[in-house]
Motif scaffolding. Structure first.
Motif, mmCIF file in Angstrom:
data_model
loop_
_atom_site.group_PDB
_atom_site.id
_atom_site.type_symbol
_atom_site.label_atom_id
_atom_site.label_comp_id
_atom_site.label_asym_id
_atom_site.label_seq_id
_atom_site.Cartn_x
_atom_site.Cartn_y
_atom_site.Cartn_z
ATOM 1 N N SER A 192 6.472 14.978 9.414
ATOM 2 C CA SER A 192 7.325 14.400 10.461
ATOM 3 C C SER A 192 6.706 13.137 11.014
ATOM 4 N N ALA A 193 5.381 13.111 11.060
ATOM 5 C CA ALA A 193 4.694 11.922 11.570
ATOM 6 C C ALA A 193 4.966 10.710 10.686
ATOM 7 N N TYR A 194 5.142 10.939 9.382
ATOM 8 C CA TYR A 194 5.497 9.826 8.500
ATOM 9 C C TYR A 194 6.805 9.182 8.969
ATOM 10 N N PHE A 195 7.770 10.030 9.309
ATOM 11 C CA PHE A 195 9.074 9.526 9.741
ATOM 12 C C PHE A 195 8.945 8.733 11.029
ATOM 13 N N VAL A 196 8.152 9.238 11.962
ATOM 14 C CA VAL A 196 8.002 8.597 13.260
ATOM 15 C C VAL A 196 7.310 7.243 13.141
ATOM 16 N N PHE A 197 6.287 7.170 12.293
ATOM 17 C CA PHE A 197 5.454 5.966 12.243
ATOM 18 C C PHE A 197 5.789 5.016 11.095
ATOM 19 N N ALA A 198 6.714 5.377 10.216
ATOM 20 C CA ALA A 198 6.985 4.531 9.052
ATOM 21 C C ALA A 198 7.526 3.162 9.445
ATOM 22 N N TYR A 199 8.548 3.122 10.291
ATOM 23 C CA TYR A 199 9.134 1.832 10.670
ATOM 24 C C TYR A 199 8.145 0.966 11.459
ATOM 25 N N PRO A 200 7.458 1.545 12.475
ATOM 26 C CA PRO A 200 6.447 0.727 13.167
ATOM 27 C C PRO A 200 5.366 0.202 12.224
ATOM 28 N N SER A 201 5.029 0.986 11.203
ATOM 29 C CA SER A 201 4.021 0.534 10.243
ATOM 30 C C SER A 201 4.519 -0.670 9.462
ATOM 31 N N GLY A 202 5.797 -0.628 9.048
ATOM 32 C CA GLY A 202 6.378 -1.758 8.332
ATOM 33 C C GLY A 202 6.400 -3.016 9.184
ATOM 34 N N ARG A 203 6.722 -2.860 10.471
ATOM 35 C CA ARG A 203 6.717 -4.015 11.366
ATOM 36 C C ARG A 203 5.301 -4.534 11.597
ATOM 37 N N MET A 204 4.340 -3.611 11.645
ATOM 38 C CA MET A 204 2.958 -4.032 11.858
ATOM 39 C C MET A 204 2.465 -4.912 10.714
ATOM 40 N N ILE A 205 2.910 -4.604 9.488
ATOM 41 C CA ILE A 205 2.545 -5.463 8.351
ATOM 42 C C ILE A 205 3.026 -6.881 8.600
ATOM 43 N N GLU A 206 4.246 -7.007 9.132
ATOM 44 C CA GLU A 206 4.790 -8.331 9.414
ATOM 45 C C GLU A 206 3.991 -9.042 10.503
ATOM 46 N N TRP A 207 3.434 -8.273 11.434
ATOM 47 C CA TRP A 207 2.695 -8.870 12.551
ATOM 48 C C TRP A 207 1.255 -9.217 12.186
ATOM 49 N N ILE A 208 0.541 -8.273 11.560
ATOM 50 C CA ILE A 208 -0.902 -8.478 11.358
ATOM 51 C C ILE A 208 -1.318 -8.508 9.887
ATOM 52 N N GLY A 209 -0.383 -8.242 8.967
ATOM 53 C CA GLY A 209 -0.705 -8.307 7.548
ATOM 54 C C GLY A 209 -1.093 -6.964 6.948
ATOM 55 N N TYR A 210 -1.130 -6.931 5.620
ATOM 56 C CA TYR A 210 -1.428 -5.701 4.884
ATOM 57 C C TYR A 210 -2.841 -5.191 5.166
ATOM 58 N N LYS A 211 -3.816 -6.078 5.100
ATOM 59 C CA LYS A 211 -5.221 -5.678 5.205
ATOM 60 C C LYS A 211 -5.528 -5.022 6.544
ATOM 61 N N ARG A 212 -5.142 -5.657 7.640
ATOM 62 C CA ARG A 212 -5.437 -5.103 8.957
ATOM 63 C C ARG A 212 -4.685 -3.807 9.209
ATOM 64 N N THR A 213 -3.501 -3.681 8.608
ATOM 65 C CA THR A 213 -2.754 -2.423 8.726
ATOM 66 C C THR A 213 -3.498 -1.298 8.009
ATOM 67 N N MET A 214 -4.094 -1.603 6.864
ATOM 68 C CA MET A 214 -4.907 -0.605 6.147
ATOM 69 C C MET A 214 -6.104 -0.171 6.986
ATOM 70 N N VAL A 215 -6.777 -1.130 7.614
ATOM 71 C CA VAL A 215 -7.932 -0.809 8.454
ATOM 72 C C VAL A 215 -7.504 0.086 9.620
ATOM 73 N N ALA A 216 -6.388 -0.256 10.259
ATOM 74 C CA ALA A 216 -5.879 0.563 11.363
ATOM 75 C C ALA A 216 -5.581 1.985 10.895
ATOM 76 N N GLY A 217 -4.984 2.101 9.710
ATOM 77 C CA GLY A 217 -4.675 3.417 9.165
ATOM 78 C C GLY A 217 -5.922 4.252 8.947
ATOM 79 N N LEU A 218 -6.987 3.652 8.446
ATOM 80 C CA LEU A 218 -8.238 4.379 8.194
ATOM 81 C C LEU A 218 -8.868 4.865 9.493
#
Length: 435
Positions: free
Chosen positions: A71-97
């Motif tokens: 369920s958490a995937y559903f909640v955070f999927a769209y914000p994650s996609g927007r975060m890529i647009e804001w800070i890029g792929y690399k920083r989103t990966m770091v945040a995820g870790l």
């Protein structure tokens, strides 16, 4: 509304990277990332029977682990996609870790106070971090190279993911399921103080493994942060400031059908992985202890790894949609054979499903994002949101297992394979719905 063929291809292209940075080294770094999250995800399948025993849960209650996680995937999927647009792929990966590490650390207090709700909360935080990783890493691998080899790259990444899911359950079964659990009848006879002591002893086995996982995740977040990954742009300047164009994602019929494909695929894969240890331990199937049965999880997940090697070879000889359709048909047959039989035939039919599930994710994913261009990151977000199938389908089968028995409840997972075969035969065709 009319339906027309979409002939555009993914147009997300990398800008010039520094000469010292190679695409190959970047891919190698991301492959390690796939290995890590595969290892963590597959440990859920060890923890489900473990927590089921500790808290004397029925199947539906035990499946709340996957409901909370996915369920958490559903909640955070769209914000994650927007975060890529804001800070890029690399920083989103770091945040995820970093978020993943936080979730792993939460298992320690959950084990200390022996609280099932706190365990569920820890799973949710783990999944939040996993969502950030998947929304960023999957499309990153897809666009880091030629579009026509995107499925092959995702298959290769899937091999590393499956290596993690193959190794982790075997090690986890030794570390986490080391102490033989009492039967439900024996637990019911314990005095309250003895029951609490037993639960604390059983739950304590998760502390060291998840403390180690948290340490690895934090170290790797530093490594990713310092590594010079080639930047990938998810923007098309020709669409800048055009909300109407950016909001047209639902016009892509093959994407919408692909979202449903990911929903049912993840639901089926998670259901089989979550219940297969209990399934094999049944007297009419494998007739063995839960500790012995849990080791066969490595066979199931190992099938996904081997299948991805075979899938990479098959994709050089046949279109990805054809390979997907055939895999769906064979997985359906294996499921029906397992439900209709017993003993080792039923056991091995179920275990072999993993071999054919192996190529489903990368092929559905790449077929679904074909032609999205600058909308690729948003399309990826929708596909990752569809992972909520892993929250709904296992819970549904848990309720079914409680009422008709675990063996025949696997009829439910036959339905996803029917749909996946349809998507491979017909539903994948790129089309745009014009208003």
């Amino acid at each position: 509304m009319a339906i027309t063929n979409a002939k555009s291809t993914v147009s997300v292209t990398p800008p010039s990277a520094p000469a010292s940075v190679s695409t190959r080294s970047a891919l190698a770094m991301i492959m390690v990332l796939f290995f890590i999250w595969g290892s963590i995800t597959s440990l859920n399948d060890i923890l489900i029977p473990h927590l089921k025993s500790i808290f004397t849960l029925n199947y539906a209650e035990a499946m709340l682990v996957q409901t909370m996680f996915f369920s958490a995937y559903f909640v955070f999927a769209y914000p994650s996609g927007r975060m890529i647009e804001w800070i890029g792929y690399k920083r989103t990966m770091v945040a995820g870790l970093v978020i993943l590490a936080s979730g792993a650390l939460l298992f320690i207090p959950a084990a200390r106070v022996v609280s099932f709700p706190l365990f569920l909360f820890a799973f949710a935080i783990l999944a939040a971090g996993m969502t950030f990783l998947q929304v960023s890493a999957n499309p990153y691998v897809s666009v880091l190279g030629q579009p026509e080899t995107a499925a092959a790259r995702l298959n290769l990444a899937g091999v590393f993911n499956s290596l993690g899911t193959t190794v982790a359950p075997y090690i986890g079964s030794i570390l986490i399921l080391s102490a033989a659990p009492l039967s439900a009848l024996a637990i019911s006879k314990l005095a309250p103080a003895a029951l609490q002591a037993y639960r604390m002893e059983q739950a304590s086995s998760v502390k060291m493994p998840y403390l180690f996982i948290a340490g690895v995740l934090l170290l790797f977040s530093v490594a990713i942060g310092l590594f010079k990954l080639p930047p990938i742009s998810s923007h098309d300047p020709t669409l800048a400031g055009d909300p109407a164009a950016m909001g047209s994602i639902w016009k892509y019929r093959h994407l919408v059908l692909g979202v449903l494909g990911i929903f049912v695929y993840v639901g089926a894969e998670v259901t089989v992985g979550s219940l297969i240890a209990n399934y094999i331990s049944q007297p009419d199937i494998g007739n063995m202890s839960i500790q012995a049965a849990a080791k066969y999880l490595s066979v199931y997940w190992g099938g996904l790894m081997v299948g991805r090697f075979l899938g990479a070879s098959a994709l050089r000889r046949a279109p990805s949609h054809t390979v997907l359709a055939i895999a769906g048909v064979v997985a359906l047959i294996l499921t029906l054979v397992s439900v209709a039989t017993s003993g080792h035939l039923a056991m091995w039919s179920m275990l072999l499903i993993g071999l054919f599930e192996s190529i489903m994710w990368p092929n559905i994913f790449t077929l679904a994002i074909a032609g999205l261009g600058p909308l690729t990151s948003r399309g990826s977000g929708l596909l990752i949101a569809a992972i909520i199938g892993g929250a709904i389908i296992p819970l549904a089968q848990g309720f079914l297992a409680d009422h008709i028995g675990l063996h025949h409840s696997f009829l439910l997972v036959a339905l996803p394979y029917i749909y996946i075969a349809y998507y491979g035969f017909k539903g994948y065709k790129p089309r745009v719905i014009a208003s």
